[in-house]
Design an enzyme around this catalytic site. Structure first.
Site, short mmCIF file in Angstrom:
data_model
loop_
_atom_site.label_atom_id
_atom_site.label_comp_id
_atom_site.label_asym_id
_atom_site.label_seq_id
_atom_site.Cartn_x
_atom_site.Cartn_y
_atom_site.Cartn_z
N GLU A 150 0.84 -1.20 0.00
CA GLU A 150 0.00 0.00 0.00
C GLU A 150 0.88 1.25 0.00
O GLU A 150 2.02 1.22 0.46
CB GLU A 150 -0.92 -0.07 1.24
CG GLU A 150 -1.78 1.14 1.51
CD GLU A 150 -2.77 1.49 0.41
OE1 GLU A 150 -2.36 1.55 -0.77
OE2 GLU A 150 -3.93 1.78 0.73
N ASP A 151 0.33 2.34 -0.52
CA ASP A 151 1.11 3.57 -0.58
C ASP A 151 1.24 4.27 0.77
O ASP A 151 2.33 4.63 1.19
CB ASP A 151 0.54 4.54 -1.64
CG ASP A 151 -0.97 4.76 -1.50
OD1 ASP A 151 -1.58 4.33 -0.49
OD2 ASP A 151 -1.56 5.38 -2.41
N ASP A 183 -3.16 6.38 6.60
CA ASP A 183 -3.61 7.63 7.20
C ASP A 183 -4.52 7.27 8.38
O ASP A 183 -4.04 6.99 9.48
CB ASP A 183 -4.31 8.46 6.12
CG ASP A 183 -4.72 9.84 6.60
OD1 ASP A 183 -4.46 10.18 7.75
OD2 ASP A 183 -5.32 10.59 5.79
N LYS A 206 1.41 8.18 8.13
CA LYS A 206 1.29 9.54 8.65
C LYS A 206 1.29 9.55 10.16
O LYS A 206 0.68 8.67 10.78
CB LYS A 206 -0.02 10.16 8.16
CG LYS A 206 0.08 10.73 6.79
CD LYS A 206 -1.10 11.62 6.51
CE LYS A 206 -1.26 11.78 5.03
NZ LYS A 206 -2.44 12.56 4.69
N ASP A 257 -1.99 10.77 -5.29
CA ASP A 257 -2.61 11.80 -6.13
C ASP A 257 -3.40 12.82 -5.32
O ASP A 257 -3.75 12.60 -4.15
CB ASP A 257 -3.60 11.14 -7.10
CG ASP A 257 -4.90 10.73 -6.39
OD1 ASP A 257 -4.83 9.97 -5.42
OD2 ASP A 257 -5.99 11.19 -6.81
N ARG A 313 0.54 11.82 -9.65
CA ARG A 313 1.00 10.45 -9.42
C ARG A 313 2.33 10.18 -10.09
O ARG A 313 3.09 9.32 -9.68
CB ARG A 313 -0.02 9.44 -9.97
CG ARG A 313 -1.34 9.40 -9.23
CD ARG A 313 -2.10 8.15 -9.66
NE ARG A 313 -3.52 8.18 -9.34
CZ ARG A 313 -4.04 7.80 -8.17
NH1 ARG A 313 -3.25 7.40 -7.21
NH2 ARG A 313 -5.34 7.83 -7.98
P1 IMP Z 1 -6.76 5.67 5.15
O1 IMP Z 1 -7.88 4.71 4.86
O2 IMP Z 1 -7.27 6.95 5.81
O3 IMP Z 1 -5.62 5.06 5.93
O4 IMP Z 1 -6.23 6.21 3.81
C1 IMP Z 1 -5.52 5.45 2.96
C2 IMP Z 1 -5.71 5.85 1.51
O5 IMP Z 1 -6.02 7.23 1.36
C3 IMP Z 1 -4.42 5.64 0.80
O6 IMP Z 1 -4.46 4.42 0.13
C4 IMP Z 1 -4.34 6.80 -0.18
O7 IMP Z 1 -4.91 6.42 -1.40
C5 IMP Z 1 -5.20 7.87 0.41
N1 IMP Z 1 -4.40 8.91 1.11
C6 IMP Z 1 -4.21 9.06 2.43
N2 IMP Z 1 -3.43 10.11 2.70
C7 IMP Z 1 -3.08 10.63 1.51
C8 IMP Z 1 -2.24 11.74 1.12
O8 IMP Z 1 -1.63 12.45 1.93
N3 IMP Z 1 -2.14 11.96 -0.20
C9 IMP Z 1 -2.77 11.20 -1.14
N4 IMP Z 1 -3.55 10.15 -0.83
C10 IMP Z 1 -3.70 9.87 0.49
MG MG Z 2 -4.52 4.23 -2.06
#
Ligand code: IMP
Ligand code: MG
Length: 190
Positions: A109-110, A113, A141, A169, A175
């Protein structure tokens, strides 16, 4: 009119406040992660699952740095829409083509958050009874997680800023940048 590549690069770069991780820093760390994964999976053929679209550049560089037999599959999920904060609703847009039952799986995964996306994916994939399931994330993060997910391989801990580049993105742009940078607040329209 000819548009110079340098001109284009400058315009994209202008949308960024700062570069957090340059291409060399990313490459060095990804090389280490690849070596680590190669050691841990020396006796297996893991399935690396790339979470589209953000993790595509990372998956590509990571697997090229992992000198063992492995397989690659792709999954697409959506949680953000066009916003910079998660909606909390995760949907599978594209599922795997490989059965992972009895397989050693690594989710690639990238960024982590809130943790919601990975928690959801982990839960979904565990139901398919893999032999093991680990998570490899490029970025995490520094913010309170809504859900705590175990990250087995981590590239970098970063500040709680909205970042783009190297797969990440904002409204499907940025990207293609070879580095990770912080978007200027003026470039964000919410
Ligand atoms: P989460 O579910 O809040 O942990 O978010 C994860 C997904 O949100 C990641 O797979 C990203 O695609 C997107 N995401 C979270 N933070 C960022 C950011 O700072 N920039 C771009 N995409 C983000
Ligand atoms: Mg993602």
């Amino acid at each position: 009119m000819t548009v110079s590549a340098t001109g284009g690069e400058k315009r994209v770069r202008d949308d960024l406040q700062e570069i957090l991780l340059d291409a060399t820093t990313l490459a060095v760390r990804i090389e280490q992660l690849g070596q680590e994964i190669a050691r841990d999976y020396a006796d297996n053929v893991p399935v690396c699952i790339c979470i589209l679209r953000g993790a595509a550049p990372f998956l590509t560089d990571l697997t090229r740095a992992t000198p063992i037999h492995l397989q690659i599959d792709y999954m697409a999920v959506s949680s953000y829409g066009g916003a910079t904060r998660t909606s909390g609703v995760v949907r599978i847009l594209k599922d795997l083509e490989t059965s992972i039952e009895g397989r050693h799986v690594i989710i690639v995964e990238d960024i982590v958050d809130s943790g919601l996306t990975l928690a959801y994916l982990r839960d979904q994939l565990l139901r398919r009874q893999p032999a093991s399931l680990k998570i490899c994330a490029l970025l995490r993060k520094d913010c309170p997680r809504v859900v705590d997910v175990p990250i087995d391989y981590l590239g970098f801990d970063i500040p709680d800023r909205f970042v783009v580049g190297y797969g990440l993105d904002y409204r499907q742009l940025y990207r293609n940048l070879p580095y990770v940078g912080v978007l200027r607040p003026e470039a964000i329209q919410e």
